[in-house]
Scaffold this active site. Structure first.
Site, PDB file in Angstrom:
ATOM      1  CG  ASN A 227      -0.196  -0.074   2.501  1.00 54.57           C
ATOM      2  OD1 ASN A 227       0.572   0.821   2.840  1.00 54.57           O
ATOM      3  ND2 ASN A 227      -0.378  -1.162   3.249  1.00 54.57           N
ATOM      4  CG  ASP A 300      -6.782  -5.111   6.004  1.00 61.64           C
ATOM      5  OD1 ASP A 300      -6.234  -4.931   7.107  1.00 61.64           O
ATOM      6  OD2 ASP A 300      -7.477  -4.242   5.434  1.00 61.64           O
ATOM      7  CB  ILE A 328       0.650  -6.620  14.455  1.00 61.78           C
ATOM      8  CG1 ILE A 328       1.049  -7.443  13.225  1.00 61.78           C
ATOM      9  CG2 ILE A 328       1.851  -6.382  15.375  1.00 61.78           C
ATOM     10  CD1 ILE A 328       1.806  -6.686  12.188  1.00 61.78           C
ATOM     11  CG  PHE A 344      -1.914   5.733  14.357  1.00 56.83           C
ATOM     12  CD1 PHE A 344      -1.138   5.326  15.428  1.00 56.83           C
ATOM     13  CD2 PHE A 344      -1.838   7.057  13.936  1.00 56.83           C
ATOM     14  CE1 PHE A 344      -0.305   6.215  16.074  1.00 56.83           C
ATOM     15  CE2 PHE A 344      -1.011   7.948  14.568  1.00 56.83           C
ATOM     16  CZ  PHE A 344      -0.244   7.534  15.644  1.00 56.83           C
ATOM     17  CE  LYS A 358     -10.575   0.042  12.234  1.00 55.53           C
ATOM     18  NZ  LYS A 358     -10.054   0.787  11.136  1.00 55.53           N
ATOM     19  CE  LYS A 362      -7.637  -3.251  15.061  1.00 56.53           C
ATOM     20  NZ  LYS A 362      -6.647  -3.351  13.994  1.00 56.53           N
TER      21      LYS A 362
END
Ligand code: C5P
Length: 421
Positions: A227, A300, A328, A344, A358, A362
């Site tokens: 990316n 992803d 991760i 982020f 998120k 996470k």
């Protein structure tokens, strides 16, 4: 190389010292010629430089050279009426914000280590409150000598900072450690130490791990999926955390950026490789991790299996089978609930809703989120603007960081992290 902007900003704490006056002290070694170029680099960088030369130094280069380069008279005498009338040794010691001794001979190290005041340099060093950085340079056998090493240790114990000599071929023909680093490297060391004195050390003693850049997912030995992430935000954070006193490990994917000074960089390729390294670093008990910041743009998906040989273009169409990559950040967060986790989020719509999702999914302490549908911020841009959300336990409202350079945003994020950590 560290940043080259020299006038230290005081955005975060106006009580921090502004370091602009430097004494460059030169002692009598063959490497003294490098100090002339260092004086020039310091002047070009905007510092006010005064030079002290020992008698030995003047055997190698002339005071006139240094006077011409710095625009100031060179100081060499302790008991010189004229010099004392201009700027006496105590005034000189008070004038300095920072002292660098380069090259520092074995003799000067010994005199400093025993607290002698038998010339201008040693007297100024005793009379100053400014930080002192020493760059020893000498024959490799002398550098290895136990007495020299003991003096260096004693000086560090007294608060002197050390630039380790380089290894390599020496003027005398020997090969080994004892060379004065090149002037550009000396400047980098000086700026690094100056920053440490100018910034509030809010992360002193903390070990911060940062993931940065894009991952590469191999298709075959020559092709990959990736990316547009440049890694700039992660590298800016590495510098900001370092400047706040942290020990920084930077796990870098595919990026074209120089390694920040005094940052431990580990290069990785794929997401699986990044996770493996992140786990190794966070499981290490000798250097426990306090803060984990995930700025990496992790792919992803990866190919189910990378082709062992280059794929030939024989077919009119082809299908790549992709499988999901490990997360991760979520994995480290789950394995190490004791680590302060920062994520982020780059979103193109419903930015705040997804970012908050998120944060919870996470199990993060903090998430910084930006709107990548805006072309003026994020990804390849040097600028960024973010909204930062915190875990509920902090009972902290979201903080908006308005558009600024990634370096400034990084410094602001460090302030927020330091407040919570
Ligand atoms: O889920 P999303 O990719 O939007 O989450 C972004 C955050 O999670 C970033 O902090 C990113 O570095 C991290 N991440 C990760 N591993 C992944 C995907 C994202 O560490 N596989």
């Amino acid at each position: 190389m560290p940043d080259t902007n020299l006038h230290i900003s005081h955005d975060t704490d106006s009580s921090q010292p502004n370091i602009s006056r430097i004494i460059l002290a030169i002692t009598g070694g063959i490497a003294a010629y490098k100090s002339a170029y260092l004086a020039r680099l310091l002047i070009k960088s905007g510092y006010d430089v005064r030079v002290i030369m020992t008698q030995g130094a003047m055997e190698f280069i002339t005071p006139l050279t240094l006077q011409a380069l710095t625009g100031n008279l060179v100081h060499s005498e302790l008991l010189d009426e004229q010099a004392e009338a201009g700027m006496g040794h105590i005034e000189l010691a008070k004038w300095a914000d920072f002292i660098v001794i380069a090259p520092a001979t074995a003799n000067t190290l010994a005199r400093l280590a025993s607290g002698m005041a038998d010339d201008l340099l040693t007297t100024v060093c005793l009379a100053t409150t400014a930080p002192i950085l020493i760059a020893p340079a000498m024959n490799q056998q002398m550098w290895a000598n136990k007495a020299v090493q003991a003096n260096v240790l004693r000086l560090q114990d007294y608060g002197y900072h050390l630039i380790e000599p380089d290894s390599g071929e020496q003027a005398c023909g020997d090969v080994g450690a004892g060379r004065l680093p090149e002037p550009e490297a000396l400047l980098a060391h000086i700026q690094y130490h100056i920053k440490r004195y100018s910034m509030p050390q809010t992360l002193a003693g903390k070990h911060v791990v940062i993931t940065a850049g894009a991952t590469l997912e191999a298709i075959d030995p020559v092709r990959y999926l990736s990316n547009h992430s440049t890694g700039k935000m992660g590298f800016a954070l590495a510098r900001a955390c370092r400047d706040a006193g942290a020990t920084v490990t930077l796990i870098a994917g595919h990026v074209h950026l120089p390694t920040p000074f005094a940052v431990n960089r580990i290069n990785v390729t794929s997401a699986e490789n990044m996770l493996e390294v992140a786990q190794k670093v966070t499981h290490h008990t000798e250097n426990p991790v306090d803060i984990f910041i995930a700025t990496a743009a992790v792919a992803d998906y990866r190919t189910r299996e990378a082709a062992p040989q280059k794929i030939k273009k024989t077919q009119s169409a082809m299908t790549l089978e992709l499988v999901k990559n490990p997360d991760i950040l979520a994995t480290i967060s789950q394995q190490h609930p004791e680590i302060f986790m920062v994520g982020f989020a780059a979103e193109t719509q419903d930015v705040e809703k997804y970012a908050h999702g998120k944060l919870v999914a996470k199990n993060l302490d903090m998430i910084a989120c930006n709107d990548v549908s805006r072309s003026d911020i994020g990804f390849a841009s040097d600028n960024n603007a973010m909204t930062v959300f915190f875990a509920d336990k902090y009972q902290q409202q979201p903080v908006h960081l308005s558009k600024a350079s990634k370096n400034e945003i990084a410094q602001q994020l460090v302030v927020l992290i330091s407040q919570k950590k």
